[in-house]
Design a protein around this motif. Structure first.
Motif, mmCIF file in Angstrom:
data_model
loop_
_atom_site.group_PDB
_atom_site.id
_atom_site.type_symbol
_atom_site.label_atom_id
_atom_site.label_comp_id
_atom_site.label_asym_id
_atom_site.label_seq_id
_atom_site.Cartn_x
_atom_site.Cartn_y
_atom_site.Cartn_z
ATOM 1 N N GLY D 187 -41.154 -53.000 -73.574
ATOM 2 C CA GLY D 187 -42.195 -51.915 -73.561
ATOM 3 C C GLY D 187 -42.159 -50.779 -72.516
ATOM 4 O O GLY D 187 -42.400 -49.583 -72.670
ATOM 5 N N SER D 188 -41.692 -51.427 -71.325
ATOM 6 C CA SER D 188 -41.918 -50.392 -70.158
ATOM 7 C C SER D 188 -40.704 -50.274 -69.305
ATOM 8 O O SER D 188 -39.690 -51.013 -69.324
ATOM 9 N N GLU D 356 -44.353 -57.589 -73.730
ATOM 10 C CA GLU D 356 -44.918 -56.411 -73.181
ATOM 11 C C GLU D 356 -44.572 -55.105 -74.064
ATOM 12 O O GLU D 356 -43.339 -54.789 -74.121
ATOM 13 N N HIS D 358 -45.788 -50.951 -75.419
ATOM 14 C CA HIS D 358 -47.001 -49.938 -75.276
ATOM 15 C C HIS D 358 -46.818 -48.896 -76.494
ATOM 16 O O HIS D 358 -47.983 -48.585 -77.162
ATOM 17 N N GLY D 381 -50.395 -55.241 -72.630
ATOM 18 C CA GLY D 381 -50.114 -53.751 -72.512
ATOM 19 C C GLY D 381 -50.810 -52.818 -73.819
ATOM 20 O O GLY D 381 -51.991 -52.482 -73.552
ATOM 21 N N THR D 383 -50.765 -49.779 -75.031
ATOM 22 C CA THR D 383 -51.479 -48.892 -74.981
ATOM 23 C C THR D 383 -51.838 -48.154 -75.975
ATOM 24 O O THR D 383 -52.856 -47.544 -76.290
ATOM 25 N N GLU D 414 -44.427 -44.486 -71.775
ATOM 26 C CA GLU D 414 -45.160 -45.271 -72.638
ATOM 27 C C GLU D 414 -46.722 -45.220 -72.295
ATOM 28 O O GLU D 414 -47.366 -45.856 -73.267
ATOM 29 N N TYR D 415 -47.184 -44.771 -71.424
ATOM 30 C CA TYR D 415 -48.701 -44.572 -71.340
ATOM 31 C C TYR D 415 -49.075 -43.085 -71.516
ATOM 32 O O TYR D 415 -50.363 -42.799 -71.604
ATOM 33 N N HIS D 418 -52.292 -42.911 -73.991
ATOM 34 C CA HIS D 418 -53.158 -43.629 -73.326
ATOM 35 C C HIS D 418 -54.465 -43.131 -74.017
ATOM 36 O O HIS D 418 -54.775 -42.034 -73.925
#
Lengths: 492, 439, 569, 522
Positions: D187-188, D356, D358, D381, D383, D414-415, D418
């Motif tokens: 994911g990140s 993980e 997001h 995560g 998100t 990836e965020y 959010h």
């Protein structure tokens, strides 16, 4: 060896007694003037005299009495430790004090601008790792590899706790080569642990000189190493420092712009010794013309505020210091100053042993140091240190020149005391070395009337050494500045 | 929660149903205080003599409220008229002379003055960093404002009703900051409940000189920066020494009346300032530069507790610190507490939008956890913040005559599990959790 | 001498040479006690290396006069030596006596009581008598050292600085031997001799998972063979991540290495069993499991391949290990891995300065430690922001852990001396005896050479220093160094030292400068353009070659393991 | 005699004296011994009284008591029977809660830069001497963490559950659950395209593990056959006596040759030029691909299992046919693949897999992976989980949220999406979730409680539940941590007031019934 051990235990018991006494005596403190009495096996007064055993009486931060057996006034604080020597507080006439602390307390900053955001890892933010640094990449620190973010392991070695050891961090203003209108004090972090380290080495007063990145640099400051932060500055704007040689071309940001930036204010003189000499000469030349009412013109213009300082310099109201390492640079300095009728103090003077006669003829005071075989820190990037000799200081001291010893940026355990130790190893006696770190630097930086020796009426900056000063197994036990204890290692 | 016109008040059962997840509030309904408040409202209805037109008046009733000193006190009744607080009736119903058009009742909730972020770039359109000159007092942050910027909304929902929009701190003197509201009730960017749009005509008292709506102060404090940020660019200065020398020089000139008018005003004490510092030594430099000039200055400094020295309050009217987050060391988190302890007025910042908008409350909660008195922490987001940027006469507290900017929290705003139930700007409810979450 | 047998079939040679007394006797008469001395001063072969750096060491080599092989080369060098400083060498060239008596000095034997005025008698490279009343044989050379101090030769317990490159790139290299990388021309060795270090444990640096075999050498000699005191001594293991690794990877790699060793042994056993059947002309009769079981007994020491031979020795307890732990957390892993794989009882921990926090664990393990050259650990208190300093040896001394000190080659000057490191300990409250032991007998014990080196005792190898004063006094100089009873160094003959102290004739100074200058070429210098201008430069092809050899380590050096290109007098 | 008697008496006397002294010392030690020195056996039982106890196992006791014996809670309730000599702790006005659990943490982690892969155990990377960090975590009520391996994208190492229990000599931390989970990051830290590539790689790794299992199974079968044949032969041999010797020799040579020839790079000398040329010219490309394909898949060769196996067995048969029946080919054992061994444990659901992810695409990939290989997964995560909360609920995948206060402006891809409504959406959909520090920073672990307050505030649930019992359930340690109930380990925190109140501080922390933290001045 055995004697020493016994001495140790005896010392401890006396120590305890002394502490006990001091507790008793504190009650009477506040009433009358504050009196401290130091009893020691030896008093080195710094002017060549030795009193052994001796008593030093300090009243209200000044030295009131020096004697063999003086009566202790009532209510005085008594410091009495077995097998100790008392000397004046050491003075480093060319100390480099770090601008910001490499082991900075971590604080997380949010990205301030887009620029910051896109250069992550810019701030030194992580918690101190085992490597002792607070670098964001401290997790990736590997013994032996240089961290690009914080300079580890350089930042961590014992001799690298000072200015300029982080390459490419500029302390001197880089937008101009002639900046006598700026103050070193503004870049000096008075809270720096460097001062604590200096104190631990018995240094009580320092002259903080400008970084060598500018041809005519900032004005230095005289600062005390201990006591409350707001009372440390002795003189905020003192001597102007000029630099000969190659340092102005590459220190700080360097005078060549980084790759891909063709238009930069870093595109400028000097990059050679010719350039350095040109800038120096032009600055003073402009000042003289300015005096005549002619406006400055041409390349490398000097700002008005700088000219105001240079004018005072030419009139001899502000002292000048010149850093020159090689023989060539020293002769250049002598030549240039003769041209404008300036007198100056020589800094560094790595190759002074090669031109003692010239220096003697010009009666130039020298602040020599540090003594090294192989330069560390930033100095090792310089080509000017290759011909250093271990006997240079001895040669200088034995000549007619007024010579002080400095540790500059070296803060290994005991800094200046260690330099004195080196000097002793390389052919000098303790009696010869002691003035070079006390009374002579006081004279050179112009504070000899208040510090530098133990004499009546002078400021009571005093170091009590365990055993003899500058021994490997001895260290500063108690340091007093103006009669106040600022370092106390009696407990251990 | 109960809202709407007075008739609805008579049906208290609606109140219980609105708190689905929190039975505690349900229990409170039968509290004596609730009962008393109902009596108050009933009295209002009965006794009220309308000075103001009923439609323009809102009455806010809540269990608790954040007083100007930051403490939480119980029972308040706020009468809002013309976007301002016209009356506050903390205790007794006597003397209420307004005939309310709307009564909003928040049982169990805490009414807090709208939060203020005193160091932000919310709503800045493009970069806020001018790079050409290090000394640039002519710049105005108000010119950056994009009223339609989405981050305004994010900040408002988190309870931040006003922000200090700062020009980038990359210059020694960056120009004037501006205090703007995150919601404009009468301009384009306004969001409001359906009821308000139909039922009243709003005033446009928030419109600034330059025609930008929602402005509290457009010629805000002059921003100085003494950290390392001004040293990064390809121009003078490159060192702290150079920076201080340049500043000293321009301040000296300004004293002689030379330089930009703002700077001259600043030196003359007619304009306040905001000094951004990175390290303790920058603060020392600021004290050296500005000390003894008798200026109205606010220090913006996110340092550590060990950096705090005495005597700061002699030079600075307030110190803003933050934002704090979960990754900071205790030394840094105790900074606010240490500042308060040595007698400084402490404001907290969120640095939105770089920091999260609810970062302001997180910052306050962390500061409180690390020694800052809870009431000071609440005040640091509201009244102290307003005082720090010179707008305390208009916002920052629930006092008569001030702008009716409120945040209704379900609990103490320092409790991070407290939710924002509603946000009022200029007396208009611009956010309601209930309305937004139940479509 | 050992070179060819390292990987070869005769496994006895490897371990036997250094552990038995016999080998020492074999070493001494053949290598260090010359029967004839035939240095031909008139030989004029063009020297291969014309470095000033040879001077002191060559002098020593000449004195020792090992003439088993490589005569031509050595003659060439000696010729150079003689050409450059004829006077110096001629005094040392004469056949060194087999018996030396150092009389009238203050003897600090480290083990045993100090003797205020006494005699140390050295016969055939060994100390045969120590005391106040020693009968001096008629044929012994009597050296009057009255007013001076006789002290055992100091030992550097862990150094990669005699190697051309400190570490291999591959993570697991148990098959390597520092023998192949020891560069006798390193200036470090010259410095070491000058500083009174008579034995150096040359070991690969810390940037590895499993490094190679180490060896203990004298700082003198023209080949690694000549220099060797004992080999192979230990296998280097690092629990602290190698460059580019993290701790997880590092330890997973270590674990896998030993798992792979088991797999290999099983496979080998199976093969051996099959082979044995083949010899008997039988066909395989059992499944692999049984075959492995039967085969294990058939494995002979010669069967292991290079990759695994040393690991097998390690896990069987036939070899000691030096395990590097930079931080405190690493110590636990080091102990666990060593215990799991059977080499704990002969392990020595090489600790970083931050490891002092694990002193409890170290103490409990009972193993000796080599401390970091940086003796002070600094860290910042997260709560108060105050900087705290811990003097690491004091912590270990208080806990009663046996430790050895290292010189710090990165320091500006003083910490390069091992005896200064010891005196710092005393200054910070460690007892004098402990401090002295930590630079002499303790490292000797860690290297399993406690019966031969590290103190002035009857029967020990005569590695003895004559100092001008107390070893813990900074003004003390190393006057003479005796290695195997033969004088390897005299301060009076130290041309480079004189040159630095300003006692030299000017011509030599210029040349010396140049040698020093070229040492520093490895550093990138912004001001390089000035270099051509510096006076007194002469470039000869020989010099260029020398410089190259010094450039390499600086790039690859971990922990600043670059060549100490300077005299540290 | 007398003398002896007397001495005997003295002896007795002395023994008595010693005994008495011993008893005294023991009593003394019992009375005053510090928590660290107490041996488990000697540990006095502890009684907490008058406290507000948030049990998480049932209703909160407004005034309750706990009896701790041998490191466990032996009784809990409004009143407990305190045994004789028990240590009493009167906690009027205080609140006792279970220790908080950081379900995704990097507290004490010394960092990961390399790719250790599944063979890496994060415990190796744990710095037990990070004293200050631990103390700070305890100061905020955190007693248990799941230490995540972190590291670059792909299949990472294995995590452990650690209790921040002080150990001897200044160290701290004890493993509660070894091999708690296998960590995968898809994911990140990467661009979207690279994330897809990473996922592909992860999938390939699992496939490879299955292939490895297949090859092992094949080997087992072959081995069985082989041993049977051996036994047969030995029987035969017994019967036949010694007449087959010559034959055997011949066979051996025949048998050996092909085995030796196969791997040798140079084929027969008969056709040197063509072959070499071929290999060099046309085969160079192939040469670079070939080893990857066949070499890594053990003996089977190729990904098409059926084909490969069929071929192999065919070969075996052929060789058997060709050679004499006495020649028995030894099956070759596939070389051990430790990475695959770990992955196989995950496939067998012995090891939880934590992924993980997001973005929604990554989370969907994670769910696919779980389905394909029948994995027991937890999402870290998540998100954008609010966009697919129903899907997660359907898959019954628990979610561990990281940091919940993000601005969404200056953040990585990836965020970017959010949302503050994430916890609420998960709650609404019925997804099991908890909130943790997110492993981004080891310092953040201590504020897991505050992070939970924010998240739970948004979701409208009890925040303390999320970091205690919810976290424990997701970590699978709910029998050992996360609530205060009879028989549970005595891990609890004594707060000066309501833990939600910013003014209240942690006064004491007990782990396993031992004092692990005490606020200054308490």
């Amino acid at each position: 060896m055995i004697a020493l051990r016994n001495g140790g235990s005896a010392r401890r018991s006396i120590c305890m007694a002394a502490i006990g006494l001091s507790i008793v005596s504190t009650a009477a403190w506040a009433e009358s003037s504050r009196v401290t009495v130091i009893r020691a096996d030896r008093l080195y007064l710094g002017n060549g005299k030795i009193v052994s055993p001796g008593v030093l009486v300090i009243r209200d931060g000044r030295i009131a009495e020096i004697g063999v057996d003086t009566k202790t006034p009532d209510g005085a604080t008594i410091i009495e430790i077995a097998d100790t020597t008392v000397t004046p507080g050491l003075i480093d006439a060319n100390a480099a004090v770090e601008a910001s602390d490499l082991l900075a307390p971590d604080r997380r900053m949010h990205p301030r601008t887009w620029h910051d955001f896109f250069t992550p890892g810019h701030h030194h933010t992580a918690t101190p790792d085992c490597c002792g640094s607070t670098c964001p990449r401290s997790m990736q620190h590997v013994s032996g590899t240089r961290c690009m973010a914080c300079g580890f392991p350089e930042a961590n070695t014992e001799n690298a706790f000072a200015v300029g050891t982080k390459p490419r961090v500029s302390l001197a203003e880089q937008s101009s080569e002639v900046i006598p209108d700026t103050l070193v004090l503004d870049t000096t972090n008075l809270r720096s642990p460097d001062f604590d380290r200096l104190l631990r080495g018995g240094v009580t007063t320092v002259f903080v000189s400008s970084d060598s990145a500018a041809v005519i640099g900032a004005r230095g400051a005289i600062v005390r190493t201990g006591g409350p932060v707001d009372r440390r500055v002795v003189r905020a704007a003192d001597a102007v420092k000029a630099t000969m040689g190659t340092d102005p071309s590459w220190r700080g940001g360097g005078n060549r712009p980084p790759v891909r930036r063709f238009v930069s204010f870093r595109n400028r003189r000097p990059t050679t010794r010719m350039g350095v000499t040109w800038v120096f000469r032009k600055a003073f030349h402009d000042t003289l013309r300015h005096r005549d009412g002619v406006e400055t013109y041409g390349a490398d213009p000097v700002s008005d505020s700088a000219i105001a300082v240079l004018d005072k310099l030419l009139r001899g109201r502000i002292p000048l210091r010149i850093q020159a390492r090689t023989q060539h640079d020293i002769t250049t300095a002598l030549r240039l100053t003769a041209e404008f009728g300036l007198s100056f103090t020589l800094e560094e003077a790595t190759e002074a042993y090669r031109c003692i006669d010239l220096l003697e003829a010009a009666e130039v005071p020298v602040v020599f140091g540090p003594i090294y075989v192989r330069a560390r820190g930033d100095r090792r990037f310089s080509s000017e240190v290759e011909q250093s000799r271990l006997h240079t200081f001895k040669t200088l001291l034995e000549s007619d020149l007024m010579t002080a010893l400095t540790a500059n940026e070296l803060r290994e355990e005991d800094g200046l005391a260690r330099q004195a130790m080196y000097a002793m190893r390389f052919g000098l006696t303790r009696a010869q070395v002691l003035p070079a770190v006390t009374s002579v630097p006081a004279k050179i930086i112009g504070v000899a009337d208040s510090i530098g020796t133990l004499e009546w009426g002078k400021r009571a900056d005093v170091v009590i050494w365990q055993g003899e000063p500058f021994d490997t197994t001895s260290r500063a036990l108690v340091v007093l500045i103006e009669g106040e204890i600022v370092l106390d290692r009696r407990a251990g | 929660m109960m809202r709407g016109h007075i008739e609805k008040l008579k049906r208290p059962k609606i109140e219980t149903s609105t708190y689905r997840n929190d039975c505690a509030y349900g229990l409170r309904l039968f509290d004596f205080s609730i009962f008393r408040r109902l009596v108050v409202v009933a009295l209002l209805i009965g006794v009220g003599i309308g000075e103001v037109a009923a439609a323009d008046t809102t009455v806010l009733v809540a269990d608790r409220y954040v007083a100007p000193d930051g403490t939480i006190k119980s029972d308040i009744l706020i009468v809002v008229a013309n976007g301002r607080i016209s009356r506050i009736v903390p205790e007794e119903p006597e003397g209420v002379d307004a005939k309310p058009g709307v009564v909003d009742h928040y049982p169990g909730a805490v009414v807090c003055p709208g939060l203020i972020d005193v160091r932000s770039a919310v709503g800045a359109y493009g970069s806020n960093q001018e790079e050409a000159f290090a000394i640039d007092p002519g710049a105005s942050a108000i010119e950056l404002v994009d009223r339609n910027h989405p981050v305004f909304r994010a900040a408002a929902v988190a309870g931040i009703t006003s922000v200090l929009l700062m020009p980038g701190d990359g210059n020694l003197i960056s120009g004037a900051a501006a205090v703007v509201k995150t919601v404009v009730v009468d301009g384009k960017g306004a969001r409001r409940d359906s009821r308000t749009s139909s039922s009243r005509t709003s005033r446009s008292r928030s419109s600034g000189r330059r025609g930008v709506p929602g402005v509290v102060r457009d010629d805000g404090p002059l921003v100085f920066s003494l950290g390392q940020s001004p040293l990064r660019f390809d121009r003078a200065p490159t060192s702290r020494g150079g920076a201080v020398a340049m500043l000293r020089e321009s301040l000296r000139k300004a004293k002689d009346g030379v330089g930009h008018q703002r700077l001259v005003d600043f030196v003359g004490g007619r304009l306040d300032g905001l000094v951004v510092c990175d390290e303790a030594m920058d603060v020392d430099a600021a004290v050296n530069l500005f000390g003894g000039m008798n200026l109205s200055l606010t220090l913006v400094f996110t340092g550590a507790a060990s950096d705090v020295s005495a005597g700061l309050s002699d030079v600075f009217r307030a110190t803003a610190t933050g934002p704090y987050d979960y990754t900071m060391s205790p030394n840094a988190l105790s900074h606010a507490a240490a500042l308060a302890k040595s007698g400084n007025l402490v404001a907290l910042v969120a640095r939105a939008p770089g920091g999260a908008p609810d970062g302001l409350r997180v910052t306050a909660a962390l500061a409180a956890r690390y020694g800052l008195d809870a009431s000071l922490a609440r005040s640091a987001m509201t009244f102290s913040a307003a005082r720090a940027v010179g707008v305390a006469d208009r916002i920052g507290s629930i006092e008569q005559g001030k702008d009716a900017d409120f945040v209704i929290f379900s609990d103490d705003p320092l409790r991070l599990d407290a939710r924002v139930l509603a946000v009022y700007v200029d007396g208009v409810r611009v956010y309601s959790r209930e309305l937004e979450e139940t479509p | 001498m050992f070179g060819r047998t390292r990987f070869g079939g005769n496994g006895n040679d490897i371990s036997g040479l250094w552990s038995s007394e016999r080998s020492v006797e074999r070493l001494i008469p053949k290598r260090l006690i010359p029967t004839e001395n035939s240095v031909d001063c008139s030989t004029s072969i063009t020297p291969r290396r014309t470095g000033r750096r040879w001077l002191v060491r060559s002098t020593a080599a000449g004195a020792i006069g090992c003439h088993r092989y490589g005569v031509a080369k050595r003659r060439a060098v000696l010729a150079t030596v003689l050409l450059t400083c004829g006077v110096t060498v001629s005094s040392a060239v004469g056949a060194p006596p087999a018996k030396v008596a150092l009389t009238g000095g203050r003897i600090i034997p480290v083990v045993g009581d100090e003797i205020a005025t006494g005699t140390v008698l050295i016969e055939y490279g060994k100390i045969t008598a120590v005391g106040t009343n020693v009968e001096i044989p008629y044929d012994a050379m009597e050296v009057d050292v009255s007013g001076k101090v006789v002290f055992p030769g100091m030992i550097d317990p862990h150094s990669a600085r005699a190697l051309d490159v400190p570490n291999e790139n591959l993570p697991v290299t148990p098959f390597l031997d520092v023998y192949d990388a020891i560069d006798p021309s390193r200036l470090y060795l010259e410095d070491a001799l000058r500083d009174g270090i008579t034995a150096i444990h040359v070991i690969v640096a810390n940037n590895c998972v499993i490094g190679g075999l180490s060896r203990v050498v004298h700082p003198i000699g023209l080949t690694p063979d000549e220099m060797t005191i004992a080999a192979p001594t230990a296998l280097k293991i690092s629990v602290t991540p190698k460059r580019g690794f993290d701790r997880m990877t590092q330890i997973a790699k270590l674990r896998e290495t030993f798992l792979e060793l088991d797999d290999y042994l099983d496979k080998l056993a199976e093969e051996k069993y099959e082979e044995s059947l083949e010899e008997k002309d039988e066909k395989i009769d059992v499944g692999p499991e049984e075959a492995i079981k039967r085969g294990h007994e058939l494995i002979e020491p010669t069967d292991y391949d290079d990759q695994h031979r040393n690991l097998v020795k390690l896990t069987r307890g036939d070899m000691s290990s030096f395990i590097y732990c930079r931080s405190a957390g690493d110590v636990g892993h080091a102990v666990r891995i060593a215990k799991d794989n059977g080499f704990f009882d002969r392990s020595v921990f090489v600790l970083g300065h931050a490891s002092y926090k694990a002193v409890g664990e170290v103490k409990a393990s009972g193993r000796p430690v080599v401390l970091d050259a940086q003796l002070v650990h600094r860290e910042r208190d997260p709560l108060t922001g105050k900087l705290s300093e811990t003097f690491v040896p004091k912590v270990f001394a208080d806990a009663g852990v046996m430790f050895a000190l290292q010189p710090n080659p990165n320091a500006s000057l003083a910490e390069r001396y091992l005896n200064y490191q010891a005196s710092r300990c005393v200054r910070n409250g460690v007892s004098r005896q402990t401090a002295l032991e930590s630079i002499t007998i303790n490292p000797a014990k860690m290297l399993d050479l406690g019966d031969r080196l590290g103190s002035i005792e009857v029967g020990k190898v005569a590695n003895v220093l004559v100092l001008t004063g107390d070893p813990l006094d900074f003004n003390t100089w190393v006057d003479e160094v005796y290695i195997n009873g033969i004088r390897a160094y005299r301060r009076d003959d130290d041309v480079r030292l004189k040159q630095l102290l300003g006692d030299e004739p000017p011509e030599v100074a210029e040349e010396g400068d140049e040698a020093k200058g070229s040492e520093q070429e490895d550093v990138e210098r912004p001001g390089k353009n000035d270099k051509a201008e510096s006076p007194g430069k002469s470039h000869s092809p020989g010099d260029a070659a020398d410089d190259k050899s010094d450039e390499k380590p600086a790039e690859n050096a971990p922990g600043g393991d670059e060549e100490g290109g300077s005299v540290a007098p | 005699m007398d003398h002896r008697l007397e001495s005997g008496a003295t002896l007795l006397h002395q023994t008595l004296k010693r005994f008495v002294r011993g008893v005294l010392i023991a009593a003394f030690a019992l009375a005053f011994s510090s928590h660290a020195a107490e041996a488990q056996l000697l540990q006095r039982s502890l009684v907490l009284t008058d406290a507000r106890i948030v049990t998480m196992a049932g209703p909160t006791l407004e005034k309750g008591s706990i009896l701790v014996k041998g490191g466990r809670i032996s009784e809990i309730g409004a009143k407990v029977d305190a045994p004789f000599l028990a240590r009493h702790l009167k906690l009027a006005g205080k609140t006792v809660t279970p220790g908080f659990i950081d379900a995704w943490s990097s507290l004490g982690h010394t960092g990961s830069v390399g790719q250790s892969g599944p063979t890496g155990d994060v415990w190796d990377s744990f710095n037990r001497y990070a004293r200050d960090d631990f103390r700070q975590a305890l100061q905020q009520g955190v007693t248990t963490i799941y230490l995540a391996p972190g590291g670059p994208p792909g299949v990472g190492g294995r995590g452990v559950v650690v209790q921040l229990r002080p150990q001897s000599g200044g160290a701290a931390g004890a493993v509660l659950v070894e091999d708690a989970a296998l960590s995968i990051n898809i994911g990140s830290g990467q661009s979207p395209i690279k994330r897809l590539k990473t996922f592909k790689k992860v999938r390939a790794d699992f496939r490879k593990a299955l292939d490895y299992r297949q090859s092992l199974e094949d080997y087992e079968e072959d081995l069985k056959e082989y041993i049977e044949k051996l036994e047969e032969r030995s029987k035969k041999k017994d019967e036949a006596g010694s007449d087959g010797d010559d034959q055997k020799n011949g066979d051996k040579k025949n048998g050996e040759k092909p085995a030796k020839d196969k791997p040798s790079p140079k084929p027969d000398e008969d056709k040197p030029d063509e072959g070499d040329g071929d290999a060099l010219n046309s085969g160079s490309l192939w040469a670079s691909f070939q080893p990857v394909k066949s070499g890594k898949n053990g003996d089977g060769g190729g990904k098409d299992k059926d084909d490969g196996n069929g071929k192999d067995s065919g070969d075996d048969k052929k060789s058997d046919d060709k050679d004499d029946e006495d020649e028995i080919k030894k099956p070759e054992k596939p070389s051990p693949d430790r990475t695959s061994e770990v992955l196989l444990r995950a496939i067998d659901r012995e090891l939880t897999v934590r992924i993980e992810a997001h973005r929604t695409s990554d989370m969907l990939n994670a769910l696919d992976l779980a389905e394909e290989f029948n994995l027991d997964i937890i999402l870290e995560g998540a998100t954008e989980a609010y966009l697919m909360a129903d899907r997660l609920a359907e898959a019954e995948v628990p979610v561990i949220l990281g940091r919940v206060t993000r601005s969404g402006v200056f953040v990585n891809d990836e965020y970017r999406r959010h949302s503050a409504s994430n916890p609420a959406a998960l709650t609404k959909a019925g997804v099991r979730w908890t909130v943790a520090s997110g492993a981004a920073d080891s310092q953040a672990a201590r504020f897991v409680g505050l992070n939970a307050q924010v998240a739970a505030g948004r979701a409208g649930v009890d925040w303390m539940k999320t970091v205690t019992i919810d976290a424990a359930r997701i970590l699978g340690i709910s029998r050992r941590a996360g609530r205060l109930a009879r028989g549970m380990a005595a891990d609890f925190v004594v707060w000066s007031g309501d833990p939600s109140d910013p003014g209240s501080i942690v006064e004491q922390v007990y782990i396993g019934g031992k004092l692990a933290y005490q606020a200054k001045g308490q």
